[in-house]
Write a protein that holds these residues in place. Structure first.
Motif, PDB file in Angstrom:
ATOM      1  N   SER A   1      20.629 -16.259  35.612  1.00  0.00           N
ATOM      2  CA  SER A   1      21.633 -15.908  36.618  1.00  0.00           C
ATOM      3  C   SER A   1      22.597 -14.833  36.129  1.00  0.00           C
ATOM      4  CB  SER A   1      22.421 -17.163  37.029  1.00  0.00           C
ATOM      5  OG  SER A   1      23.128 -17.695  35.927  1.00  0.00           O
ATOM      6  N   PHE A   2      22.589 -14.541  34.815  1.00  0.00           N
ATOM      7  CA  PHE A   2      23.471 -13.506  34.284  1.00  0.00           C
ATOM      8  C   PHE A   2      22.834 -12.119  34.339  1.00  0.00           C
ATOM      9  CE2 PHE A   2      25.246 -17.273  32.141  1.00  0.00           C
ATOM     10  CZ  PHE A   2      26.583 -17.117  32.461  1.00  0.00           C
ATOM     11  N   ALA A   3      21.591 -12.019  34.783  1.00  0.00           N
ATOM     12  CA  ALA A   3      20.909 -10.723  34.828  1.00  0.00           C
ATOM     13  C   ALA A   3      21.697  -9.666  35.609  1.00  0.00           C
ATOM     14  CB  ALA A   3      19.507 -10.884  35.393  1.00  0.00           C
ATOM     15  N   PRO A   4      22.295 -10.004  36.780  1.00  0.00           N
ATOM     16  CA  PRO A   4      23.070  -8.985  37.508  1.00  0.00           C
ATOM     17  C   PRO A   4      24.251  -8.424  36.723  1.00  0.00           C
ATOM     18  CG  PRO A   4      22.560 -10.838  38.950  1.00  0.00           C
ATOM     19  CD  PRO A   4      22.182 -11.253  37.561  1.00  0.00           C
ATOM     20  N   VAL A   5      24.797  -9.203  35.771  1.00  0.00           N
ATOM     21  CA  VAL A   5      25.918  -8.721  34.965  1.00  0.00           C
ATOM     22  C   VAL A   5      25.452  -7.568  34.069  1.00  0.00           C
ATOM     23  CG1 VAL A   5      27.629  -9.346  33.224  1.00  0.00           C
ATOM     24  CG2 VAL A   5      26.998 -10.994  35.004  1.00  0.00           C
ATOM     25  N   PHE A   6      24.292  -7.737  33.441  1.00  0.00           N
ATOM     26  CA  PHE A   6      23.744  -6.683  32.584  1.00  0.00           C
ATOM     27  C   PHE A   6      23.381  -5.449  33.417  1.00  0.00           C
ATOM     28  CE2 PHE A   6      23.193 -10.435  29.999  1.00  0.00           C
ATOM     29  CZ  PHE A   6      23.425  -9.987  28.713  1.00  0.00           C
ATOM     30  N   LYS A   7      22.842  -5.685  34.615  1.00  0.00           N
ATOM     31  CA  LYS A   7      22.475  -4.558  35.467  1.00  0.00           C
ATOM     32  C   LYS A   7      23.709  -3.785  35.916  1.00  0.00           C
ATOM     33  CE  LYS A   7      19.690  -3.252  39.470  1.00  0.00           C
ATOM     34  NZ  LYS A   7      18.791  -3.701  40.552  1.00  0.00           N
ATOM     35  N   ASP A   8      24.785  -4.495  36.241  1.00  0.00           N
ATOM     36  CA  ASP A   8      26.026  -3.838  36.641  1.00  0.00           C
ATOM     37  C   ASP A   8      26.577  -2.986  35.500  1.00  0.00           C
ATOM     38  OD1 ASP A   8      28.535  -3.545  38.353  1.00  0.00           O
ATOM     39  OD2 ASP A   8      29.371  -4.502  36.566  1.00  0.00           O
ATOM     40  N   PHE A   9      26.538  -3.513  34.272  1.00  0.00           N
ATOM     41  CA  PHE A   9      26.991  -2.767  33.099  1.00  0.00           C
ATOM     42  C   PHE A   9      26.171  -1.487  32.935  1.00  0.00           C
ATOM     43  CE2 PHE A   9      26.885  -2.597  28.228  1.00  0.00           C
ATOM     44  CZ  PHE A   9      28.027  -1.814  28.169  1.00  0.00           C
TER      45      PHE A   9
ATOM     46  N   CYS B   1      14.686   1.494  23.868  1.00  0.00           N
ATOM     47  CA  CYS B   1      15.088   0.084  23.973  1.00  0.00           C
ATOM     48  C   CYS B   1      14.325  -0.698  22.910  1.00  0.00           C
ATOM     49  CB  CYS B   1      14.783  -0.463  25.366  1.00  0.00           C
ATOM     50  SG  CYS B   1      15.317  -2.185  25.591  1.00  0.00           S
ATOM     51  N   VAL B   2      15.035  -1.196  21.919  1.00  0.00           N
ATOM     52  CA  VAL B   2      14.422  -1.915  20.808  1.00  0.00           C
ATOM     53  C   VAL B   2      14.496  -3.413  21.081  1.00  0.00           C
ATOM     54  CG1 VAL B   2      14.513  -2.355  18.336  1.00  0.00           C
ATOM     55  CG2 VAL B   2      15.048  -0.086  19.216  1.00  0.00           C
ATOM     56  N   ILE B   3      13.379  -4.120  20.861  1.00  0.00           N
ATOM     57  CA  ILE B   3      13.323  -5.551  21.149  1.00  0.00           C
ATOM     58  C   ILE B   3      12.966  -6.329  19.884  1.00  0.00           C
ATOM     59  CG2 ILE B   3      12.764  -5.286  23.593  1.00  0.00           C
ATOM     60  CD1 ILE B   3       9.835  -5.668  22.941  1.00  0.00           C
TER      61      ILE B   3
ATOM     62  N   GLY C   1      16.928  -7.369  23.745  1.00  0.00           N
ATOM     63  CA  GLY C   1      16.686  -5.936  23.810  1.00  0.00           C
ATOM     64  C   GLY C   1      17.998  -5.182  23.859  1.00  0.00           C
ATOM     65  N   ALA C   2      18.017  -3.990  23.280  1.00  0.00           N
ATOM     66  CA  ALA C   2      19.229  -3.178  23.300  1.00  0.00           C
ATOM     67  C   ALA C   2      18.856  -1.705  23.286  1.00  0.00           C
ATOM     68  CB  ALA C   2      20.137  -3.501  22.118  1.00  0.00           C
TER      69      ALA C   2
ATOM     70  N   GLN D   1      27.166   2.289  18.397  1.00  0.00           N
ATOM     71  CA  GLN D   1      27.189   1.285  19.446  1.00  0.00           C
ATOM     72  C   GLN D   1      25.792   1.091  20.034  1.00  0.00           C
ATOM     73  OE1 GLN D   1      29.039   4.068  19.534  1.00  0.00           O
ATOM     74  NE2 GLN D   1      31.169   3.439  19.323  1.00  0.00           N
ATOM     75  N   VAL D   2      25.434  -0.151  20.325  1.00  0.00           N
ATOM     76  CA  VAL D   2      24.194  -0.449  21.034  1.00  0.00           C
ATOM     77  C   VAL D   2      24.562  -1.038  22.393  1.00  0.00           C
ATOM     78  CG1 VAL D   2      22.962  -0.857  18.877  1.00  0.00           C
ATOM     79  CG2 VAL D   2      23.954  -2.794  20.112  1.00  0.00           C
ATOM     80  N   LEU D   3      23.662  -0.851  23.371  1.00  0.00           N
ATOM     81  CA  LEU D   3      23.917  -1.294  24.740  1.00  0.00           C
ATOM     82  C   LEU D   3      22.929  -2.407  25.074  1.00  0.00           C
ATOM     83  CD1 LEU D   3      24.175   2.282  26.318  1.00  0.00           C
ATOM     84  CD2 LEU D   3      26.025   0.913  25.318  1.00  0.00           C
ATOM     85  N   PRO D   4      23.380  -3.659  25.105  1.00  0.00           N
ATOM     86  CA  PRO D   4      22.447  -4.768  25.342  1.00  0.00           C
ATOM     87  C   PRO D   4      21.937  -4.787  26.780  1.00  0.00           C
ATOM     88  CG  PRO D   4      24.710  -5.572  25.294  1.00  0.00           C
ATOM     89  CD  PRO D   4      24.764  -4.123  24.894  1.00  0.00           C
ATOM     90  N   VAL D   5      20.699  -5.189  26.941  1.00  0.00           N
ATOM     91  CA  VAL D   5      20.123  -5.435  28.256  1.00  0.00           C
ATOM     92  C   VAL D   5      19.835  -6.928  28.352  1.00  0.00           C
ATOM     93  CG1 VAL D   5      19.163  -3.119  28.457  1.00  0.00           C
ATOM     94  CG2 VAL D   5      17.780  -4.925  27.456  1.00  0.00           C
TER      95      VAL D   5
END
Length: 314
Positions: free
Chosen positions: A100-108, A130-132, A167-168, A176-180
């Motif tokens: 349910s937190f997926a939309p938060v990452f997408k908004d970021f 994107c490194v996993i 993944g980031a 800085q890395v940007l988490p997905v």
């Protein structure tokens, strides 16, 4: 001249916190309202505050809130009005779906994209790296749930644990890395076979593509990822990949490479007298199967001034 970096309001703490609060408030609360002493927002945001303050446990987080300053910070920074006790918070957080937190990452991600911040992270035009990688975040020999993975030891004991594939978005010139949105590695679908990192990676690739269909990605990963089924999934989503290949994991491919008298190579020496050497070969069969996919092989060596190889990867 003002040397201070101008704050980007759309990426400020308050802006991102409000976005998270809005998402929590619009999410469905499955609890019975008559039995809910604390709001879903206060429960989830308190859990987020615990991570933000880097408290090692919920117990220590609760101890922090025993001071008036701790309570004030929680209300001022996170807009939490009533803080649940440790057991109540744990129960609520356990029932809250991670998906349910997926939309938060997408908004970021969209905030970064709309304001062109992702341009700074492009490895190639319109292409992000994107490194996993998988990581374990819980382990116990006595406490378990239906989603737990487990490992049986030689003496018959079991260790239960939870893992996640994270993944980031990264760039070699950026600290800085940007988490997905991460992908949980968990059981619970009724199957006897345990979930694993490679299956989670397949789900991760599919969700990443659905969340950002117009964005091009290069996926990076360790040798566990350099298997044909995952590579085919990555290519089917119009993505690129850069996966580690180890001789012990790809015996046929390395035997195939050893059949060449020599591989194409190039090198240069930097200002510290270190030599950076590259070998490569295109259209290499990944394995010995009749339908083996063809890959491009690249090997890098770092050599010091005495001629010793100090780092090697492929």
């Amino acid at each position: 001249m003002n040397s201070r970096v101008k704050e980007k309001k759309h990426l400020s703490f308050n802006a991102l916190r409000k976005s998270l609060s809005q998402h929590i408030n619009t999410s469905t609360d499955s609890r019975k309202s008559s039995a809910s002493q604390y709001t879903q927002h206060d429960d989830v945001m308190s859990g987020f505050a615990c991570m933000y303050f880097q408290d090692p446990s919920l117990v220590q987080f609760q101890q922090r809130l025993e001071t008036s300053r701790g309570r004030s910070n929680l209300q001022t920074l996170f807009n939490v009005h009533q803080t649940p006790k440790e057991s109540q918070m744990r129960e609520v957080l356990d029932s809250y779906s991670s998906e349910s937190f997926a939309p938060v990452f997408k908004d970021f991600h969209e905030r970064l994209r709309r304001h062109h911040h992702l341009k700074e992270y492009e490895i190639l035009p319109n292409t992000l790296m994107c490194v996993i990688d998988g990581t374990q975040h819980y382990s116990s020999k006595s406490i378990s749930c239906k989603c737990c993975l487990h490992k049986t030891h030689k003496n018959g004991d079991k260790t239960y644990y939870h893992s996640v594939l994270q993944g980031a978005i990264m760039h070699p010139d950026k600290r800085q890395v940007l988490p997905v949105m991460p992908e949980a590695i968990k059981n619970g679908d009724g199957k006897e076979k345990q979930d694993c990192e490679i299956n989670a990676a397949k789900r991760f690739v599919n969700r990443l593509y659905k969340a950002h269909p117009r964005q091009k990605f290069i996926l990076g990963g360790d040798s566990l990822m350099s298997r044909q089924p995952l590579i085919e999934d990555v290519l089917n989503k119009n993505m690129h990949y850069l996966f580690v290949a180890k001789p012990t994991d790809h015996v046929f491919m390395y035997e195939w490479l050893d059949a060449f008298p020599e591989l194409p190579t190039t090198e240069y020496v930097d200002e510290k007298e270190k030599t950076h050497r590259f070998y490569w070969q295109n259209d290499v069969p990944l394995n010995g199967g009749a339908d083996a996919i063809k890959v491009n092989y690249l090997e890098y060596q770092q050599i010091d001034e005495s001629g010793k190889v100090t780092f090697k990867n492929s």
